[in-house]
Design an enzyme around this catalytic site. Structure first.
Site, short mmCIF file in Angstrom:
data_model
loop_
_atom_site.label_atom_id
_atom_site.label_comp_id
_atom_site.label_asym_id
_atom_site.label_seq_id
_atom_site.Cartn_x
_atom_site.Cartn_y
_atom_site.Cartn_z
N ILE A 33 -0.09 -6.69 9.80
CA ILE A 33 -0.20 -7.06 11.22
C ILE A 33 0.80 -6.29 12.09
CG2 ILE A 33 1.46 -8.99 11.30
CD1 ILE A 33 -0.80 -10.61 12.68
N ASN A 88 9.10 -5.35 -2.04
CA ASN A 88 10.41 -5.96 -1.82
C ASN A 88 10.54 -7.30 -2.54
OD1 ASN A 88 10.99 -3.84 0.02
ND2 ASN A 88 10.02 -4.97 1.68
N GLN A 95 12.64 -8.64 1.69
CA GLN A 95 11.43 -9.47 1.59
C GLN A 95 11.47 -10.55 2.67
OE1 GLN A 95 10.80 -11.45 -2.20
NE2 GLN A 95 8.65 -11.88 -1.75
N HIS A 101 3.74 -9.18 -2.85
CA HIS A 101 2.79 -8.23 -2.24
C HIS A 101 3.34 -6.82 -2.39
CE1 HIS A 101 5.65 -9.58 0.83
NE2 HIS A 101 5.59 -8.35 1.30
N HIS A 103 3.29 -3.02 -0.50
CA HIS A 103 2.96 -2.26 0.71
C HIS A 103 2.33 -0.93 0.32
CE1 HIS A 103 5.52 -4.63 3.61
NE2 HIS A 103 6.10 -4.98 2.49
P1 5GP Z 1 8.00 -7.97 3.33
O1 5GP Z 1 9.06 -7.74 4.37
O2 5GP Z 1 8.03 -9.40 2.83
O3 5GP Z 1 8.03 -6.98 2.20
O4 5GP Z 1 6.63 -7.71 4.05
C1 5GP Z 1 5.93 -8.64 4.76
C2 5GP Z 1 4.89 -7.92 5.57
O5 5GP Z 1 3.87 -8.83 5.93
C3 5GP Z 1 5.43 -7.33 6.88
O6 5GP Z 1 5.17 -5.93 6.92
C4 5GP Z 1 4.67 -8.08 7.96
O7 5GP Z 1 4.34 -7.27 9.06
C5 5GP Z 1 3.43 -8.58 7.23
N1 5GP Z 1 2.90 -9.83 7.72
C6 5GP Z 1 3.59 -10.98 7.95
N2 5GP Z 1 2.77 -11.94 8.39
C7 5GP Z 1 1.51 -11.40 8.42
C8 5GP Z 1 0.23 -11.92 8.79
O8 5GP Z 1 0.06 -13.07 9.18
N3 5GP Z 1 -0.84 -11.06 8.68
C9 5GP Z 1 -0.69 -9.77 8.24
N4 5GP Z 1 -1.79 -9.02 8.18
N5 5GP Z 1 0.51 -9.25 7.89
C10 5GP Z 1 1.59 -10.06 7.98
#
Ligand code: 5GP
Ligand code: ZN
Length: 138
Positions: A33, A88, A95, A101, A103
């Site tokens: 997003i 992460n 994270q 997840h 990326h």
């Molecule tokens: P992290 O920082 O945990 O490795 O990555 C989380 C990722 O999830 C971020 O890049 C953030 O933009 C994405 N994200 C968080 N909430 C949502 C959501 O509701 N929908 C989508 N499509 N991405 C999300």
């Protein structure tokens, strides 16, 4: 297996709409997003595991195979110049969503992120490297 109030459990189950680019029995792959670049996507297992530590090995294996296939597909379709796969674990590692997840980040020569996704470099002596090596060797 899912967790109450986990946004990625809800997205993976299709309860919250998302821009899904791939789906099978075990995974949903969605567009981030708040993307680093156009095409930034996330591989999300449908079952809830907080991070790599709790992820079963078999699912981890399937996730990396899927990441490889999508890297090839996305590079072909988007004609990007390179590709980052980032994953992460823990707040200290950046994270923010505590449902495992990966990326998938297409990269372009001039995408403005050339100074990101990197780290400072320590200068360690041979002795220090050896000490760490001894500690980690299995
Ligand atoms: P992290 O920082 O945990 O490795 O990555 C989380 C990722 O999830 C971020 O890049 C953030 O933009 C994405 N994200 C968080 N909430 C949502 C959501 O509701 N929908 C989508 N499509 N991405 C999300
Ligand atoms: Zn979850």
């Amino acid at each position: 297996m899912r967790e109450e109030n986990c946004i990625f459990c809800k997205i993976a189950a299709g309860e919250i709409p998302s821009k899904t680019i791939y789906e099978d029995e075990q995974f949903r792959v969605i567009l981030d997003i708040s993307p680093a670049v156009r095409g930034h996507a996330l591989i999300i297992p449908k079952e809830h595991y907080a991070d790599i530590y709790s992820l079963p090995e078999e699912l981890a294996a399937r996730a990396i195979v899927l990441a490889k296939k999508l890297a090839v597909h996305m590079t072909e379709m988007l004609k990007c110049d390179g590709f980052n796969i980032v994953q992460n674990n823990g707040e200290a590692a950046g994270q923010t969503v505590f449902h495992f997840h990966m990326h998938l980040i297409p990269r372009y020569q001039e995408d403005g992120n050339q100074d990101k996704l990197c780290w400072n470099h320590l200068e360690l002596s041979q002795e220090e490297l050896e000490e760490i090596c001894q500690k980690l060797r299995q």
